[in-house]
Scaffold this active site. Structure first.
Site, PDB file in Angstrom:
ATOM      1  N   GLY A  13       0.778  -1.240   0.000  1.00  0.00           N
ATOM      2  CA  GLY A  13       0.000   0.000   0.000  1.00  0.00           C
ATOM      3  C   GLY A  13       0.805   1.283   0.000  1.00  0.00           C
ATOM      4  O   GLY A  13       0.384   2.278   0.599  1.00  0.00           O
ATOM      5  N   SER A  14       1.931   1.312  -0.723  1.00  0.00           N
ATOM      6  CA  SER A  14       2.667   2.589  -0.746  1.00  0.00           C
ATOM      7  C   SER A  14       1.951   3.626  -1.626  1.00  0.00           C
ATOM      8  O   SER A  14       1.937   4.812  -1.296  1.00  0.00           O
ATOM      9  CB  SER A  14       4.121   2.388  -1.179  1.00  0.00           C
ATOM     10  OG  SER A  14       4.210   2.092  -2.542  1.00  0.00           O
ATOM     11  N   ASN A  15       1.346   3.198  -2.722  1.00  0.00           N
ATOM     12  CA  ASN A  15       0.556   4.145  -3.525  1.00  0.00           C
ATOM     13  C   ASN A  15      -0.669   4.615  -2.743  1.00  0.00           C
ATOM     14  O   ASN A  15      -1.051   5.781  -2.808  1.00  0.00           O
ATOM     15  CB  ASN A  15       0.133   3.508  -4.852  1.00  0.00           C
ATOM     16  CG  ASN A  15       1.248   3.559  -5.876  1.00  0.00           C
ATOM     17  OD1 ASN A  15       1.567   4.629  -6.380  1.00  0.00           O
ATOM     18  ND2 ASN A  15       1.863   2.414  -6.159  1.00  0.00           N
ATOM     19  N   MET A  92      -4.435  -7.193  -6.667  1.00  0.00           N
ATOM     20  CA  MET A  92      -3.948  -8.281  -7.516  1.00  0.00           C
ATOM     21  C   MET A  92      -5.045  -9.279  -7.909  1.00  0.00           C
ATOM     22  O   MET A  92      -4.803 -10.483  -7.970  1.00  0.00           O
ATOM     23  CB  MET A  92      -2.794  -9.013  -6.816  1.00  0.00           C
ATOM     24  CG  MET A  92      -1.617  -8.114  -6.491  1.00  0.00           C
ATOM     25  SD  MET A  92      -0.932  -7.261  -7.935  1.00  0.00           S
ATOM     26  CE  MET A  92       0.010  -8.604  -8.656  1.00  0.00           C
ATOM     27  N   HIS A 111      -0.119   1.312 -13.132  1.00  0.00           N
ATOM     28  CA  HIS A 111       0.664   0.188 -13.649  1.00  0.00           C
ATOM     29  C   HIS A 111       2.115   0.641 -13.818  1.00  0.00           C
ATOM     30  O   HIS A 111       2.366   1.729 -14.347  1.00  0.00           O
ATOM     31  CB  HIS A 111       0.088  -0.271 -14.995  1.00  0.00           C
ATOM     32  CG  HIS A 111       0.814  -1.452 -15.557  1.00  0.00           C
ATOM     33  ND1 HIS A 111       0.659  -2.720 -15.043  1.00  0.00           N
ATOM     34  CD2 HIS A 111       1.732  -1.546 -16.545  1.00  0.00           C
ATOM     35  CE1 HIS A 111       1.446  -3.552 -15.714  1.00  0.00           C
ATOM     36  NE2 HIS A 111       2.106  -2.870 -16.632  1.00  0.00           N
ATOM     37  N   GLU A 145     -10.146  -5.423 -20.467  1.00  0.00           N
ATOM     38  CA  GLU A 145      -8.849  -6.012 -20.799  1.00  0.00           C
ATOM     39  C   GLU A 145      -7.785  -5.484 -19.835  1.00  0.00           C
ATOM     40  O   GLU A 145      -7.717  -4.281 -19.581  1.00  0.00           O
ATOM     41  CB  GLU A 145      -8.472  -5.631 -22.235  1.00  0.00           C
ATOM     42  CG  GLU A 145      -7.342  -6.467 -22.805  1.00  0.00           C
ATOM     43  CD  GLU A 145      -6.797  -5.853 -24.097  1.00  0.00           C
ATOM     44  OE1 GLU A 145      -5.581  -5.931 -24.322  1.00  0.00           O
ATOM     45  OE2 GLU A 145      -7.617  -5.276 -24.852  1.00  0.00           O
ATOM     46  N   ASP A 147      -4.738  -3.983 -17.869  1.00  0.00           N
ATOM     47  CA  ASP A 147      -3.752  -2.924 -18.131  1.00  0.00           C
ATOM     48  C   ASP A 147      -4.023  -2.180 -19.443  1.00  0.00           C
ATOM     49  O   ASP A 147      -3.103  -1.821 -20.188  1.00  0.00           O
ATOM     50  CB  ASP A 147      -2.320  -3.503 -18.113  1.00  0.00           C
ATOM     51  CG  ASP A 147      -1.976  -4.119 -16.761  1.00  0.00           C
ATOM     52  OD1 ASP A 147      -2.488  -3.623 -15.751  1.00  0.00           O
ATOM     53  OD2 ASP A 147      -1.213  -5.095 -16.727  1.00  0.00           O
ATOM     54  N   GLU A 176       5.468   6.815  -9.280  1.00  0.00           N
ATOM     55  CA  GLU A 176       4.075   6.406  -9.092  1.00  0.00           C
ATOM     56  C   GLU A 176       3.421   7.261  -8.016  1.00  0.00           C
ATOM     57  O   GLU A 176       2.279   7.706  -8.152  1.00  0.00           O
ATOM     58  CB  GLU A 176       3.999   4.930  -8.687  1.00  0.00           C
ATOM     59  CG  GLU A 176       4.450   3.970  -9.773  1.00  0.00           C
ATOM     60  CD  GLU A 176       4.260   2.515  -9.362  1.00  0.00           C
ATOM     61  OE1 GLU A 176       3.287   2.182  -8.678  1.00  0.00           O
ATOM     62  OE2 GLU A 176       5.126   1.687  -9.731  1.00  0.00           O
TER      63      GLU A 176
HETATM   64  C1  GRF Z   1       2.894  -0.793  -7.783  1.00  0.00           C
HETATM   65  O1  GRF Z   1       4.111  -0.949  -8.459  1.00  0.00           O
HETATM   66  C2  GRF Z   1       1.777  -0.609  -8.768  1.00  0.00           C
HETATM   67  O2  GRF Z   1       2.148   0.085  -9.915  1.00  0.00           O
HETATM   68  C3  GRF Z   1       1.407  -2.020  -9.112  1.00  0.00           C
HETATM   69  O3  GRF Z   1       1.551  -2.729  -7.915  1.00  0.00           O
HETATM   70  C4  GRF Z   1       2.489  -2.075  -7.070  1.00  0.00           C
HETATM   71  C5  GRF Z   1       1.802  -1.781  -5.789  1.00  0.00           C
HETATM   72  O4  GRF Z   1       2.675  -1.263  -4.818  1.00  0.00           O
HETATM   73  N1  GRF Z   1       0.094  -2.066  -9.684  1.00  0.00           N
HETATM   74  P1  GRF Z   1       2.102  -0.606  -3.509  1.00  0.00           P
HETATM   75  O5  GRF Z   1       1.228  -1.656  -2.807  1.00  0.00           O
HETATM   76  O6  GRF Z   1       1.302   0.596  -3.894  1.00  0.00           O
HETATM   77  O7  GRF Z   1       3.281  -0.262  -2.678  1.00  0.00           O
END
Ligand code: GRF
Length: 194
Positions: A13-15, A92, A111, A145, A147, A176
């Site tokens: 969960g860094s994003n 995922m 992505h 589809e 990505d 990101e």
């Molecule tokens: C990121 O690289 C994102 O682009 C991909 O999965 C990863 C998730 O990382 N879809 P985080 O959980 O946000 O750290």
């Protein structure tokens, strides 16, 4: 009125953290009201709670092979929380056309590649193998589809001599964290619509 946003995660969960922190700004047009994980053990859940965001788990393993039953439970969670926009952030699970259609134009994904290059997994390794000079990350609206879908924002960087999968991944991840909050802002302000 700020848009009510849910973030869907499966892992660290860094994003998600970057989105929650950006959304704290008074002038940000969206608020993160919910984080949902399909995995009860996702480290991002504790991070979200520590940042004051409500969390929920919809465990896909509880639905055996019933992908649509899992998605109906997910959809119920989002609707019960009056969610306007969904951000996938390291979520995922492949989503069915039913779920994608329900959230069409209101669901974003990030992505780690310059789409349409390197869809799928292991993007950094594949970028190095392909010998590309530039690499990066993409925020896009979700279509059935994987990505694919209209691009909202991209960030790119130079691949350096001596880059490894790990060093490249770390630099792209920083990108990101910059582009996802910007992309969500644009969508929440209605500057990008599909
Ligand atoms: C990121 O690289 C994102 O682009 C991909 O999965 C990863 C998730 O990382 N879809 P985080 O959980 O946000 O750290």
């Amino acid at each position: 009125m700020k848009k009510r946003v849910a973030i869907l995660i499966s892992g660290r969960g860094s994003n998600m953290t970057a989105l929650i922190e950006s959304a704290k700004a008074v002038d940000y047009p969206a608020e993160i009201v919910l984080v949902v994980s399909n995995r009860p053990d996702a480290p991002g859940l504790a991070r979200a709670r520590a940042l004051g965001v409500a969390t929920a788990v919809v465990d896909h393993t509880a639905f055996a092979d019933e992908r649509e039953a899992f998605e109906r439970a997910l959809d119920d969670e989002l609707r019960n929380n009056r969610i306007d926009l969904v951000c996938l952030a390291g979520f995922m699970r492949l989503l069915t056309p039913w779920f994608v259609a329900r959230w069409s134009g209101r669901m974003l994904n990030i992505h780690p590649s310059l789409l349409p290059q390197f869809k799928g997994l292991h993007t950094h390794r594949r970028a190095l193998e392909a010998g590309v000079k530039r690499h990066g990350a993409t925020v896009h609206f979700v279509e059935p589809e994987m990505d694919s879908g209209p691009i909202v924002a991209q960030g790119s960087l130079a691949v350096e001599d001596g880059d490894t999968e790990q060093t490249l991944a770390a630099r792209v991840l920083e990108l990101e964290h910059q582009i996802y909050p910007r992309a969500l802002r644009a969508v929440a302000e209605g500057r990008t619509k599909f």
